[in-house]
Write a protein that holds these residues in place. Sequence first.
Motif, PDB file in Angstrom:
ATOM      1  N   PHE B  16       1.208  -1.231   0.167  1.00  0.00           N
ATOM      2  CA  PHE B  16      -0.081   0.310  -0.084  1.00  0.00           C
ATOM      3  C   PHE B  16       0.683   1.550  -0.202  1.00  0.00           C
ATOM      4  N   ALA B  21       2.078  -4.493   3.067  1.00  0.00           N
ATOM      5  CA  ALA B  21       1.456  -4.805   4.141  1.00  0.00           C
ATOM      6  C   ALA B  21       1.237  -6.691   4.265  1.00  0.00           C
ATOM      7  N   THR B  40      -0.792  -9.960  15.562  1.00  0.00           N
ATOM      8  CA  THR B  40      -1.324  -8.640  16.384  1.00  0.00           C
ATOM      9  C   THR B  40      -1.582  -7.941  15.623  1.00  0.00           C
ATOM     10  N   SER B  41      -2.207  -6.882  16.121  1.00  0.00           N
ATOM     11  CA  SER B  41      -3.091  -5.792  15.259  1.00  0.00           C
ATOM     12  C   SER B  41      -2.377  -5.292  14.216  1.00  0.00           C
ATOM     13  N   GLY B  42      -2.594  -5.552  12.759  1.00  0.00           N
ATOM     14  CA  GLY B  42      -1.598  -4.483  11.387  1.00  0.00           C
ATOM     15  C   GLY B  42      -1.190  -5.327  11.202  1.00  0.00           C
ATOM     16  N   CYS B  43      -1.404  -6.334  10.724  1.00  0.00           N
ATOM     17  CA  CYS B  43       0.417  -7.116  10.754  1.00  0.00           C
ATOM     18  C   CYS B  43       0.157  -8.254   9.484  1.00  0.00           C
ATOM     19  N   GLY B  44      -1.390  -7.225   8.921  1.00  0.00           N
ATOM     20  CA  GLY B  44      -1.547  -7.971   8.130  1.00  0.00           C
ATOM     21  C   GLY B  44      -3.076  -9.266   7.405  1.00  0.00           C
ATOM     22  N   LYS B  45      -3.674  -9.456   8.805  1.00  0.00           N
ATOM     23  CA  LYS B  45      -4.297 -10.998   8.765  1.00  0.00           C
ATOM     24  C   LYS B  45      -5.586 -10.578   7.370  1.00  0.00           C
ATOM     25  N   SER B  46      -5.857  -9.013   8.037  1.00  0.00           N
ATOM     26  CA  SER B  46      -7.292  -8.904   7.182  1.00  0.00           C
ATOM     27  C   SER B  46      -7.297  -8.933   5.574  1.00  0.00           C
ATOM     28  N   THR B  47      -5.906  -8.277   4.864  1.00  0.00           N
ATOM     29  CA  THR B  47      -4.884  -7.562   3.953  1.00  0.00           C
ATOM     30  C   THR B  47      -5.102  -9.286   3.270  1.00  0.00           C
TER      31      THR B  47
HETATM   32  N1  LIG Z   1      -6.795   0.123   2.310  1.00  0.00           N
HETATM   33  C1  LIG Z   1      -5.524   0.395   2.773  1.00  0.00           C
HETATM   34  N2  LIG Z   1      -5.400   1.137   2.662  1.00  0.00           N
HETATM   35  C2  LIG Z   1      -3.070   2.055   3.084  1.00  0.00           C
HETATM   36  N3  LIG Z   1      -2.769   0.841   3.882  1.00  0.00           N
HETATM   37  C3  LIG Z   1      -3.792   0.084   4.475  1.00  0.00           C
HETATM   38  C4  LIG Z   1      -5.393  -0.553   3.939  1.00  0.00           C
HETATM   39  N4  LIG Z   1      -5.792  -1.889   4.304  1.00  0.00           N
HETATM   40  C5  LIG Z   1      -4.154  -2.303   5.228  1.00  0.00           C
HETATM   41  N5  LIG Z   1      -3.749  -1.019   5.289  1.00  0.00           N
HETATM   42  C6  LIG Z   1      -2.336  -1.025   6.102  1.00  0.00           C
HETATM   43  O1  LIG Z   1      -1.418  -2.456   5.705  1.00  0.00           O
HETATM   44  C7  LIG Z   1      -1.326  -3.267   7.300  1.00  0.00           C
HETATM   45  C8  LIG Z   1      -1.683  -4.059   7.389  1.00  0.00           C
HETATM   46  O2  LIG Z   1      -3.537  -3.679   7.669  1.00  0.00           O
HETATM   47  P1  LIG Z   1      -4.810  -5.340   7.648  1.00  0.00           P
HETATM   48  O3  LIG Z   1      -4.525  -6.300   6.862  1.00  0.00           O
HETATM   49  O4  LIG Z   1      -5.975  -4.566   8.546  1.00  0.00           O
HETATM   50  O5  LIG Z   1      -3.920  -5.447   9.634  1.00  0.00           O
HETATM   51  P2  LIG Z   1      -4.768  -6.843  10.397  1.00  0.00           P
HETATM   52  O6  LIG Z   1      -4.501  -7.951  10.510  1.00  0.00           O
HETATM   53  O7  LIG Z   1      -4.614  -5.791  11.607  1.00  0.00           O
HETATM   54  O8  LIG Z   1      -6.413  -7.092   9.594  1.00  0.00           O
HETATM   55  C9  LIG Z   1      -1.222  -2.205   8.179  1.00  0.00           C
HETATM   56  O9  LIG Z   1      -0.291  -1.594   8.210  1.00  0.00           O
HETATM   57  C10 LIG Z   1      -2.912  -1.198   7.807  1.00  0.00           C
HETATM   58  O10 LIG Z   1      -2.057   0.426   7.995  1.00  0.00           O
END
Ligand SMILES: Nc1ncnc2c1ncn2[C@@H]1O[C@H](COP(=O)(O)OP(=O)(O)O)[C@@H](O)[C@H]1O
Lengths: 389, 317
Positions: B16, B21, B40-47
């Motif tokens: 990103f 990510a 942990t939060s922000g580690c890229g799980k949702s992505t």
């Molecule tokens: N649409 C986006 N645009 C820019 N940065 C993003 C976007 N989605 C996620 N990120 C960044 O990617 C990283 C991983 O996010 P995410 O996968 O949501 O983490 P989590 O593990 O908490 O689900 C974070 O640093 C987040 O800020």
Amino acid sequence: MESPRSTPNRVVLTLVCIVLAVLLLADFASVQANRIVPGQGLGLFKALGSVWASGLIAGLLAIAALAWRPNPLRYRLMLALVVLLLCQLPLSLAWFIHLHIADDQPYARAGIAAGGWTLLFIGSLLLIECRQRMQPAPFWWRAAPLGLVLISAWLIYSGDLAALSLLREYSSRRSEFWQALAGHLSLVGGALLGSLIIGLLLAWLTLRVPRLQRPIFGLLNFFQTIPSLALFGLLIAPLSYLANKYPVLQGLGIHGIGWAPAIIALVAYSLLPVVRNTSVALSGVAPAVIESAHGMGMSSWQVLRQVRVPLALPVIIEGIRITTIQAIGLVAVAALIGASGFGSFIFQGLGQGAMDLVLLGALPTIFLALLADALFSALARHCQPGVRA
Amino acid sequence: MTPTPMIELSHVSRLFDNAVAVDDISLQINSGELCVIVGTSGCGKSTTLRLLNKLISCSSGNIRIDGEDIAGLDAKLLRRRMGYAIQNTGLFPHWSVERNIGVVPTLLGWSPEKIKARVHELLELLSLPYAEFAHKFPSQLSGGQAQRVGVARALAGDPDILLMDEPFGALDPITRDSLQNELLRIQSQINKTIVFVTHDIDEALKLATRIVVMDKGRIVQHDTPANLLDRPVNEFVQSLLGQNERGLKRASLEPVKTHMQALSGDLPEHSVNVDDTLRQAMSLMYWHRTDILCVRDADNHAVGLLPMRALLDSPTA
Ligand SMILES: Nc1ncnc2c1ncn2[C@@H]1O[C@H](COP(=O)(O)OP(=O)(O)O)[C@@H](O)[C@H]1O
Ligand SMILES: [Mg+2]
């Protein structure tokens, strides 16, 4: 639960005091031998006779008495009295005409004076106050506005109110009045249609290209700051120039004055509420909802049509409501540049010092605005997503 | 021949604005697995999860679903084959529960009768009686009920794959626990391939057949819950597991069944259920100040003994 000693409803008490003072100290209605001579005002007891007048005063005192220690039952009684109070207004005018104007005086006319107007105005405030105190308000509170309109309509139809100066003005301008209504409505409708088409397009653009938000809203805000009269005036010169240069435009009825500058100005004013509400509403839908809509496999078009728009609709309709009410008022002003509508009566009346003619233009304008308000509010409630009360 | 994995990521990265990510992830998830991605939060799980249903595209690498590279597939059609449930449910507030659940079947063009039957079946599966819930709106549901509807909606199109992003994250502990049990019960009936994202290691240990531990966009360890506890690869995984609680967490993965001994002599006074975990058995021993429990089955018949010493034995198959 009813507390043994409820506190007095000060709003109702104050309103009743005001209306009593005005009724006793100022004129209730007036008679004029013809349009030219000055009218002669009559106090409440002279105007309606002692029986009707005492009945009215007694009713108002009864409302005050009920408001002294109100409880739910007393609010119902109060509401009933207020409904009666409002419904008897047109009847009292007919009675006034019957008492003071003979059938063989075709030019004599009756006017409503301070007392009559105050009674109408404060009666409406009393209705709103009682309605708000009763949750839920009994459905029959609607009898007041409905009764007022229906009874007036009946008395107008039967001729009993024919001597009312407002109606005398109307009967000498019957066809003009209906033309004004048609003109007013078509200008409002045209402006609404134009601003909807352009506004929805612009709102969509602000969502698609966020960079355009600042310039678009800047421009629309700028339009709102120009006084309406100035905008109407400003459009005259360029439109006359264009119309002179291109005869095609003249053929279409486009001139420096008339409906063309009116519509352009109205659309310019109407765009801000439409675009702002639409844009805010569409972008305000919860991100989780949008994400899951996409995650379920909806196309962008389906997300817009099935999710974004239905959820945004009440706020969009609110924007259209504001636009419509604003346009109804502005069309009246547009009479100054030759646009048709009720404004022409208002400005003619002001020019001739004929208040009744002013009212002939102003009252329908207010009535249209109230009607639009009620219609769009009901529509917005109907479109409220999820549970309906 | 090894079966083709249901989901296969090879060297997948996602940037990103030049921030990484997801960083060069390779991962295989077999059919019928409940794979939990934890970190942990922000580690890229949702992505990572969103890459699977193309809500986000890969910057590099490729993803195969059931052997097919998803780069060449239509995103909408792909998503309709995969259930998706997220933390704040994302239920459509203007639609009834029934219509919410029917979204994907409607998109798939099922007949109204078939959709209705399916909604009925799913509501019963999630312990929400049809008559009571089908016509409610999301605003009329409790958090737990709304999340059940979210899960039902994800299952509606009968997808092979279910993607769940912290679905129970916003619930109170008791509701969360019962929904976790519900998910395990449903999974034993429907046997989907589930990818489940959470930041809660206990939830991961409880639900997963295999766990993917992520840190800063990379996969740190991919293993069964027992192996993860027995052999964490580095300090990050150790700290995620919690140093002092590890023994108890490990014990909660072992059923009493695999450690009990044959009945002999008098029955001990206090009992433990045969399907309970060693952790629960230890808790009972401590509570009753005893060093032996009677093991009983669901019908309350004594089926074995569990002396404290047996906890330390390696499990019998
Ligand atoms: N649409 C986006 N645009 C820019 N940065 C993003 C976007 N989605 C996620 N990120 C960044 O990617 C990283 C991983 O996010 P995410 O996968 O949501 O983490 P989590 O593990 O908490 O689900 C974070 O640093 C987040 O800020
Ligand atoms: Mg996340």
